[in-house]
Design an enzyme around this catalytic site. Structure first.
Site, PDB file in Angstrom:
ATOM      1  N   ARG A 157       0.827  -1.230   0.000  1.00 16.40           N
ATOM      2  CA  ARG A 157       0.000   0.000   0.000  1.00 16.40           C
ATOM      3  C   ARG A 157       0.848   1.261   0.000  1.00 16.40           C
ATOM      4  O   ARG A 157       0.571   2.219  -0.723  1.00 16.40           O
ATOM      5  CB  ARG A 157      -0.927   0.000   1.226  1.00 16.40           C
ATOM      6  N   ARG A 239      11.866   0.068   7.823  1.00 18.64           N
ATOM      7  CA  ARG A 239      12.469  -0.270   9.106  1.00 18.64           C
ATOM      8  C   ARG A 239      13.989  -0.205   8.938  1.00 18.64           C
ATOM      9  O   ARG A 239      14.535  -0.632   7.902  1.00 18.64           O
ATOM     10  CB  ARG A 239      12.071  -1.677   9.554  1.00 18.64           C
ATOM     11  N   GLU A 268      17.472   2.109  16.788  1.00 17.50           N
ATOM     12  CA  GLU A 268      16.855   3.360  17.263  1.00 17.50           C
ATOM     13  C   GLU A 268      16.802   3.392  18.787  1.00 17.50           C
ATOM     14  O   GLU A 268      16.512   2.354  19.389  1.00 17.50           O
ATOM     15  CB  GLU A 268      15.433   3.476  16.698  1.00 17.50           C
ATOM     16  N   HIS A 285      12.263   8.809  12.877  1.00 19.95           N
ATOM     17  CA  HIS A 285      11.128   7.879  12.710  1.00 19.95           C
ATOM     18  C   HIS A 285       9.788   8.623  12.832  1.00 19.95           C
ATOM     19  O   HIS A 285       9.008   8.378  13.759  1.00 19.95           O
ATOM     20  CB  HIS A 285      11.213   6.733  13.742  1.00 19.95           C
TER      21      HIS A 285
HETATM   22  C1  DGY Z   1       4.627   1.974  11.588  1.00 13.01           C
HETATM   23  O1  DGY Z   1       3.408   2.163  11.743  1.00 13.01           O
HETATM   24  O2  DGY Z   1       5.094   0.852  11.472  1.00 13.01           O
HETATM   25  C2  DGY Z   1       5.518   3.174  11.500  1.00 13.01           C
HETATM   26  O3  DGY Z   1       6.841   2.857  11.539  1.00 13.01           O
HETATM   27  C3  DGY Z   1       5.151   4.193  12.543  1.00 13.01           C
HETATM   28  O4  DGY Z   1       3.984   4.738  12.087  1.00 13.01           O
END
Ligand code: DGY
Length: 325
Positions: A157, A239, A268, A285
């Site tokens: 998406r 990520r 992180e 992030h």
């Molecule tokens: C997620 O939703 O996985 C994002 O990294 C934070 O919104």
């Protein structure tokens, strides 16, 4: 009858609290800093539901400390913080928040792309520094975005929302993914499939949108950087561990790629010191961080919890087998 007890490891937003209020007895972590692990483990003991952020590890340790928990509702679409198999083994429903953050995250991938191509970070620092001497012909010259080739790695998406935005920039869009959409979808989105190596060789900008899985951990390594154009930029809003940060730093130092724009990091909140370079844009992030979207994410997690207590199927179940039978 007593309402089911819920631990939210964040104060959430009011609409989420309102959803919970009617059906649950919710305890919130109200402080701005993240709760210490021991505090989460202590507070979850007598709770029947957990609402957590991606910074909480929902693993054996936590599940053992939470024998009554029936649902772990992540306020994030990524769920690499949740040991889904361990949840399933214990009959705990695990949920995430897909869908509501796609457009906002795509906006931010573009924000990073534009910022790194047009050297916005450097320009902003100069404008604020008091050292700017005025317009100059070759000052902060960056790279055009329009008309270039955008490579999207992971065409779910969010990847598709990123692709949609490219037409305004007259870009060619190529993508790679294990699952290909129908030719109709490719046509509608004006995208072409490439295998990974072809995408690496052809793209001027590469935007990563894969989840973190065993197969994607360290996906962008020295070999991948070697295959990219020396003029290309890497953008990551997925990520951190999808990119081998040490290899990225080496590639940047050796001019194997032109730059990077990163919203996520391997460990992180630590950021590899080698990434603090002018041709790297760094963000903490924040790709989904609009008030509208974060509010929707929290509300979705709250609705998932209420659904379980009402005997309904939550909208976003990661382990549907738990609900069977
Ligand atoms: C997620 O939703 O996985 C994002 O990294 C934070 O919104």
């Amino acid at each position: 009858m007593a309402k089911p007890r819920v631990l939210a490891t964040h104060r959430l937003f009011q609409p989420a609290r309102t959803i919970l209020q009617e059906h649950c007895d919710a305890e919130y972590w109200e402080k701005p800093e993240r709760p210490p692990r021991e505090e989460v483990l202590r507070r979850v003991k007598d709770k029947e539901a957990l609402i957590c952020l991606l910074t909480e590890k929902v693993n054996e340790e936590l599940l053992q400390a939470a024998p009554k928990v029936k649902i772990a509702a992540n306020v994030a679409v990524g769920f690499d913080n949740i040991d889904v198999a361990a949840c399933t083994k214990r009959g705990v429903v695990a949920t995430n928040t897909p869908g509501v953050l796609d457009e906002t995250t795509a906006d931010f991938a573009w924000t990073l792309l534009m910022a790194v191509a047009r050297r916005l970070g450097e320009g902003e620092a100069l404008a604020r520094s008091g050292k700017w001497k005025g317009w100059d012909l070759d000052q902060l010259v960056g790279t055009d975005v329009w008309g270039k080739t955008l490579g999207i790695v992971g065409f779910g998406r969010i990847g598709r929302a990123v692709a949609r935005r490219a037409s305004g920039f007259q870009m060619k869009v190529i993508y790679t993914d294990a699952v290909r959409p129908t030719p109709e979808v490719e046509k509608e989105l004006r995208v072409e499939f490439r295998d990974m190596n072809a995408l690496l060789a052809e793209s001027d900008f590469i935007s990563i949108h894969t989840p973190l899985l065993a197969e994607t951990r360290g996906l962008f390594n020295a070999e991948k950087f070697e295959r990219m154009k020396r003029t290309a930029f890497l953008i990551n809003t997925s990520r951190g561990p999808v990119v081998d940060e040490a290899a990225l730093v080496t590639a940047l130092e050796n001019g194997k790629i032109a730059g990077a724009a990163l919203d996520v990091f391997e460990k992180e909140p630590a950021i590899h010191p080698g990434l603090k370079r002018p041709n790297v844009v760094l963000a903490p992030h924040m790709a989904s961080a609009s008030l509208e979207t974060r509010t929707k994410m929290a509300s979705m997690a709250a609705e998932n919890v209420v659904a379980v207590f009402k005997g309904r199927r939550p909208a976003n179940v990661l382990n549907p087998e738990v609900l069977k039978g």
